[in-house]
Motif scaffolding. Structure first.
Motif, PDB file in Angstrom:
ATOM      1  N   ILE A  11       0.870  -1.190   0.000  1.00  0.00           N
ATOM      2  CA  ILE A  11       0.000   0.000   0.000  1.00  0.00           C
ATOM      3  C   ILE A  11       0.903   1.235   0.000  1.00  0.00           C
ATOM      4  CG2 ILE A  11      -1.868   1.223   1.159  1.00  0.00           C
ATOM      5  CD1 ILE A  11      -2.803  -1.339   2.378  1.00  0.00           C
ATOM      6  N   GLY A  12       0.801   2.025  -1.071  1.00  0.00           N
ATOM      7  CA  GLY A  12       1.654   3.211  -1.235  1.00  0.00           C
ATOM      8  C   GLY A  12       2.628   3.001  -2.394  1.00  0.00           C
ATOM      9  N   ALA A  13       2.388   3.737  -3.495  1.00  0.00           N
ATOM     10  CA  ALA A  13       3.221   3.579  -4.695  1.00  0.00           C
ATOM     11  C   ALA A  13       4.168   4.765  -4.832  1.00  0.00           C
ATOM     12  CB  ALA A  13       2.331   3.453  -5.925  1.00  0.00           C
ATOM     13  N   GLY A  14       4.842   5.105  -3.731  1.00  0.00           N
ATOM     14  CA  GLY A  14       5.726   6.268  -3.757  1.00  0.00           C
ATOM     15  C   GLY A  14       7.181   5.891  -3.969  1.00  0.00           C
ATOM     16  N   VAL A  16       9.248   4.706  -1.936  1.00  0.00           N
ATOM     17  CA  VAL A  16       9.626   3.423  -1.334  1.00  0.00           C
ATOM     18  C   VAL A  16       8.870   2.274  -2.009  1.00  0.00           C
ATOM     19  CG1 VAL A  16       9.498   2.041   0.783  1.00  0.00           C
ATOM     20  CG2 VAL A  16      10.354   4.366   0.868  1.00  0.00           C
ATOM     21  N   ASN A  39      -3.910   7.391  -5.289  1.00  0.00           N
ATOM     22  CA  ASN A  39      -3.650   8.435  -6.276  1.00  0.00           C
ATOM     23  C   ASN A  39      -3.602   7.792  -7.673  1.00  0.00           C
ATOM     24  OD1 ASN A  39      -2.389  10.251  -7.990  1.00  0.00           O
ATOM     25  ND2 ASN A  39      -1.133  11.131  -6.353  1.00  0.00           N
ATOM     26  N   VAL A  79      -7.652  -0.917  -4.400  1.00  0.00           N
ATOM     27  CA  VAL A  79      -7.055  -1.225  -3.097  1.00  0.00           C
ATOM     28  C   VAL A  79      -7.800  -2.373  -2.395  1.00  0.00           C
ATOM     29  CG1 VAL A  79      -6.370  -0.236  -0.871  1.00  0.00           C
ATOM     30  CG2 VAL A  79      -6.348   1.202  -2.913  1.00  0.00           C
ATOM     31  N   ASN A  94       2.843   7.371   3.301  1.00  0.00           N
ATOM     32  CA  ASN A  94       3.583   8.512   3.841  1.00  0.00           C
ATOM     33  C   ASN A  94       3.282   8.710   5.336  1.00  0.00           C
ATOM     34  OD1 ASN A  94       1.236   8.814   2.221  1.00  0.00           O
ATOM     35  ND2 ASN A  94       1.215  10.994   2.585  1.00  0.00           N
ATOM     36  N   TRP A 112      -2.508   8.201   7.502  1.00  0.00           N
ATOM     37  CA  TRP A 112      -2.485   7.289   6.359  1.00  0.00           C
ATOM     38  C   TRP A 112      -2.225   5.846   6.795  1.00  0.00           C
ATOM     39  CZ3 TRP A 112      -0.630  12.254   6.338  1.00  0.00           C
ATOM     40  CH2 TRP A 112      -1.246  13.132   5.458  1.00  0.00           C
ATOM     41  N   LYS A 133       6.429  -0.892   6.669  1.00  0.00           N
ATOM     42  CA  LYS A 133       7.649  -0.501   5.956  1.00  0.00           C
ATOM     43  C   LYS A 133       7.860   0.998   6.104  1.00  0.00           C
ATOM     44  CE  LYS A 133      10.182  -3.122   2.932  1.00  0.00           C
ATOM     45  NZ  LYS A 133      11.284  -2.965   3.891  1.00  0.00           N
ATOM     46  N   LYS A 224      15.076   2.380  13.218  1.00  0.00           N
ATOM     47  CA  LYS A 224      14.942   3.147  11.975  1.00  0.00           C
ATOM     48  C   LYS A 224      15.061   4.651  12.261  1.00  0.00           C
ATOM     49  CE  LYS A 224      14.086   4.676   8.000  1.00  0.00           C
ATOM     50  NZ  LYS A 224      15.010   4.630   6.893  1.00  0.00           N
ATOM     51  N   CYS A 280      12.922  12.656   4.825  1.00  0.00           N
ATOM     52  CA  CYS A 280      12.931  11.891   6.074  1.00  0.00           C
ATOM     53  C   CYS A 280      13.770  12.422   7.232  1.00  0.00           C
ATOM     54  CB  CYS A 280      13.311  10.460   5.767  1.00  0.00           C
ATOM     55  SG  CYS A 280      12.041   9.672   4.758  1.00  0.00           S
TER      56      CYS A 280
HETATM   57  P1  NAD Z   1       5.466   8.883  -0.840  1.00  0.00           P
HETATM   58  O1  NAD Z   1       4.698  10.071  -0.408  1.00  0.00           O
HETATM   59  O2  NAD Z   1       6.359   8.979  -2.033  1.00  0.00           O
HETATM   60  O3  NAD Z   1       4.450   7.664  -1.097  1.00  0.00           O
HETATM   61  C1  NAD Z   1       3.433   7.307  -0.223  1.00  0.00           C
HETATM   62  C2  NAD Z   1       2.214   6.912  -1.051  1.00  0.00           C
HETATM   63  O4  NAD Z   1       1.212   6.343  -0.196  1.00  0.00           O
HETATM   64  C3  NAD Z   1       1.538   8.089  -1.752  1.00  0.00           C
HETATM   65  O5  NAD Z   1       1.555   7.876  -3.159  1.00  0.00           O
HETATM   66  C4  NAD Z   1       0.101   8.089  -1.205  1.00  0.00           C
HETATM   67  O6  NAD Z   1      -0.881   8.434  -2.156  1.00  0.00           O
HETATM   68  C5  NAD Z   1      -0.059   6.639  -0.775  1.00  0.00           C
HETATM   69  N1  NAD Z   1      -1.133   6.416   0.198  1.00  0.00           N
HETATM   70  C6  NAD Z   1      -1.372   7.089   1.353  1.00  0.00           C
HETATM   71  N2  NAD Z   1      -2.447   6.550   1.977  1.00  0.00           N
HETATM   72  C7  NAD Z   1      -2.881   5.519   1.210  1.00  0.00           C
HETATM   73  C8  NAD Z   1      -3.955   4.573   1.336  1.00  0.00           C
HETATM   74  N3  NAD Z   1      -4.780   4.579   2.389  1.00  0.00           N
HETATM   75  N4  NAD Z   1      -4.108   3.656   0.363  1.00  0.00           N
HETATM   76  C9  NAD Z   1      -3.284   3.628  -0.715  1.00  0.00           C
HETATM   77  N5  NAD Z   1      -2.256   4.496  -0.878  1.00  0.00           N
HETATM   78  C10 NAD Z   1      -2.058   5.427   0.075  1.00  0.00           C
HETATM   79  O7  NAD Z   1       6.299   8.424   0.436  1.00  0.00           O
HETATM   80  P2  NAD Z   1       7.690   7.594   0.420  1.00  0.00           P
HETATM   81  O8  NAD Z   1       8.835   8.504   0.205  1.00  0.00           O
HETATM   82  O9  NAD Z   1       7.519   6.412  -0.460  1.00  0.00           O
HETATM   83  O10 NAD Z   1       7.764   7.152   1.957  1.00  0.00           O
HETATM   84  C11 NAD Z   1       6.879   6.193   2.474  1.00  0.00           C
HETATM   85  C12 NAD Z   1       7.337   5.823   3.869  1.00  0.00           C
HETATM   86  O11 NAD Z   1       8.629   5.221   3.815  1.00  0.00           O
HETATM   87  C13 NAD Z   1       7.484   6.994   4.839  1.00  0.00           C
HETATM   88  O12 NAD Z   1       7.122   6.565   6.120  1.00  0.00           O
HETATM   89  C14 NAD Z   1       8.970   7.300   4.804  1.00  0.00           C
HETATM   90  O13 NAD Z   1       9.412   7.886   6.016  1.00  0.00           O
HETATM   91  C15 NAD Z   1       9.565   5.928   4.645  1.00  0.00           C
HETATM   92  N6  NAD Z   1      10.872   5.887   3.967  1.00  0.00           N
HETATM   93  C16 NAD Z   1      11.110   6.676   2.893  1.00  0.00           C
HETATM   94  C17 NAD Z   1      12.334   6.587   2.219  1.00  0.00           C
HETATM   95  C18 NAD Z   1      12.630   7.460   1.025  1.00  0.00           C
HETATM   96  O14 NAD Z   1      13.764   7.450   0.587  1.00  0.00           O
HETATM   97  N7  NAD Z   1      11.703   8.197   0.475  1.00  0.00           N
HETATM   98  C19 NAD Z   1      13.286   5.662   2.633  1.00  0.00           C
HETATM   99  C20 NAD Z   1      13.000   4.847   3.732  1.00  0.00           C
HETATM  100  C21 NAD Z   1      11.778   4.967   4.384  1.00  0.00           C
END
Ligand code: NAD
Ligand code: UGA
Length: 469
Positions: A11-14, A16, A39, A79, A94, A112, A133, A224, A280
């Motif tokens: 869950i979450g296509a960002g 990570v 999204n 989802v 996020n 979230w 995660k 972490k 972060c």
């Molecule tokens: P991001 O904002 O790029 O992606 C998060 C995604 O989750 C968004 O696309 C959002 O629309 C989606 N989302 C939120 N609620 C949702 C739901 N209920 N159902 C479906 N999708 C949903 O965030 P990220 O950078 O990928 O980070 C995610 C987590 O990982 C954070 O906790 C961050 O601290 C941690 N993290 C990030 C990194 C990094 O390099 N970016 C590295 C390690 C850990």
């Protein structure tokens, strides 16, 4: 008997979720991975045929997507359906800092995480392993368990059960595929040994068993936050020393090398710069500070606050220094900004030092010409407002986006390097210098430019942590 894992959902296509599942899918061809997001634009972008339009830029990611997408890797907005089909679910949503209410500016906003847990509790079937995660405050697994338990009670006719694990992600952007393929360690926290074996079994497809660490769930969550705090602390430490170098004729590169050659310290994360950025470090330290305050550990909170304070000070002192070098006045001066991403090899601009530094220069009335090889004007306007618009009525600063360094540099008074992109290392300084208004300056906050080449062309040079020439 262990649990069978055939379908995995993330869950979450960002930043990570996308890269992580791409690497998992490439090493586990017999498991189906589906990354879901609310999204739909993001999901459309992950499904783009043209791989240059993926929502995340990471070296090597396009190759993995090409290899796995539509085979055992899928991106979907459905989802509920995907949750119902999954044996294991990663939460990669996020977890930003709360901007309102109790703990605003420090605590993590777990909206979230909670929303996802509620969806899982409602739609999951049979036994589901739920894996944190996302980076979360210590004890979040307890919140997730409470939500999952409650749904189980109200829908007692359905047979469902859950195991909650913590498996924080340590990838760094720009290096994500390498970090995921060859991690220093994989950390798994939890109490259900069968579930831990299952998750460890997936990693064992490409990670050596001695690198897979099992801890209690709270140690995993805290490790972490603490890892990010330690990394950020090193950056603040070296940045604080850079300021002393500038006053004492010491050279930060030499000092950094000397410190790093001590094996107990190590050479990584000792590059001075314009302050750490990214989504972060700032939020995770703020979260750690909030935890300390919650547990009445004021001294510990103060210690970590110092790391954030130095980081903010580094950005302010760069702006002030530029103003001073340019005769105390930036009004109508053209300043080129090279780099808006928070580091090289990513299109991510979240919390980039470029944001506050550009805002500071605009406040002084500068006309900024911004160039970044992977960040477009639309993204920059989210932070600086629309192009050519007067930033403040008093000083009349404004910014424009440029498609090349030479376009940006023409008629400019100064160039400010804020991101260490490789292509900034090979700039044609004689031609660039010729096109600038004299006296002109090069400010290098990443020490990635050949100082001698610059000075030869008649430009004034300032390098961070270097003594003034
Ligand atoms: P991001 O904002 O790029 O992606 C998060 C995604 O989750 C968004 O696309 C959002 O629309 C989606 N989302 C939120 N609620 C949702 C739901 N209920 N159902 C479906 N999708 C949903 O965030 P990220 O950078 O990928 O980070 C995610 C987590 O990982 C954070 O906790 C961050 O601290 C941690 N993290 C990030 C990194 C990094 O390099 N970016 C590295 C390690 C850990
Ligand atoms: C960081 C950590 O390195 C990852 O382990 C972690 O998983 C991730 O945060 C996260 O939790 O999000 P990331 O922010 O992607 O990764 O990038 P870093 O390489 O850590 O850089 C962070 C910032 O510090 C950047 O602005 C970078 O330019 C700066 N930095 C880094 C320096 O100024 N000097 C250095 O020596 C290293």
């Amino acid at each position: 008997m262990g649990y069978k894992i055939k379908n995995i959902c993330c869950i979450g296509a960002g930043y990570v979720g996308g890269p992580t599942m791409s690497v998992f899918a490439s090493f586990c061809p017999d498991i189906k991975f589906t990354v879901v997001d609310i999204n739909s634009f993001k999901i459309d972008a992950w499904n783009e045929k043209d791989l240059s339009k993926l929502p995340v830029f990471e070296p090597g990611l396009d190759k993995l997507i090409k290899k796995c997408r539509s085979k055992n890797l899928f991106f979907s907005i459905d989802v509920e359906k995907i949750i119902s089909e999954s044996d294991l679910i990663f939460l990669s949503v996020n977890t930003p800092t709360k901007d309102k209410g109790l703990g605003a500016g420090k605590a993590s906003d777990l909206k979230w995480i909670e929303e996802s847990a509620r969806q899982i509790s409602k739609y999951a079937q049979g036994h589901t392993i739920v894996v944190e995660k996302s980076t979360v405050p210590v004890k979040t697994a307890h919140t997730i368990e409470e939500i999952l338990k409650y749904e189980k009670k109200v829908n007692s006719s359905e047979e469902k059960s859950f195991s909650v694990l913590s498996n924080p992600e340590f990838l760094s952007e720009g290096n994500a595929i390498k970090d995921l393929t060859n991690p220093d360690r994989v950390l798994i926290g939890g109490t259900d040994e069968k579930a831990i074996d299952c998750l460890a079994g997936i990693y064992l497809n490409w990670v050596k068993s001695e690198r897979i660490i099992r801890t209690n769930i709270w140690s995993s969550e805290l490790s972490k936050l603490a890892s990010n705090a330690f990394l950020a602390q090193r950056v603040s430490s070296i940045n604080s020393i850079s300021a002393i170098c500038e006053r004492t004729e010491a050279d930060i590169r030499q000092v950094s090398m000397a410190i790093g050659m001590d094996k107990r310290i190590g050479s990584k994360f000792l590059n001075t710069g314009p302050g750490f950025g990214g989504s972060c470090f700032q939020k995770d330290i703020a979260n750690l500070i909030y935890l300390c305050e919650f547990y009445n550990l004021e001294q510990v909170a103060k210690y970590w606050q110092g790391v954030l304070d130095i980081n903010n000070w580094q950005k302010t002192r760069i702006v002030n220094l530029i103003v001073n070098k340019l005769f105390g006045n930036l009004s109508s001066k053209k300043i080129v900004i090279l780099g808006f991403a928070f580091k090289a090899n990513t299109n991510d601009t979240r919390n980039s030092s470029s944001i506050e530094i550009c805002q500071g220069l605009l406040e002084e009335g500068a006309k900024l010409s911004i160039f970044d090889p992977k960040v477009d004007a639309e993204k920059i306007s989210l932070y600086l407002g629309s192009q050519e618009k007067i930033h403040s009525k008093r000083t009349k600063g404004s910014w424009t986006f440029c498609h090349s360094i030479s376009e940006a540099a023409s008629g400019s008074d100064a160039i400010l390097v804020l991101t260490e992109w490789n292509e900034f290392k090979n700039i044609d300084w004689p031609n660039i210098s010729k096109s600038m208004r004299k006296p002109s300056w090069l400010f290098d906050t990443r020490l990635c430019i050949d100082e001698k080449e610059v000075i030869k062309t008649g430009l004034n040079y300032w390098g961070i942590g270097r003594s003034p020439n």
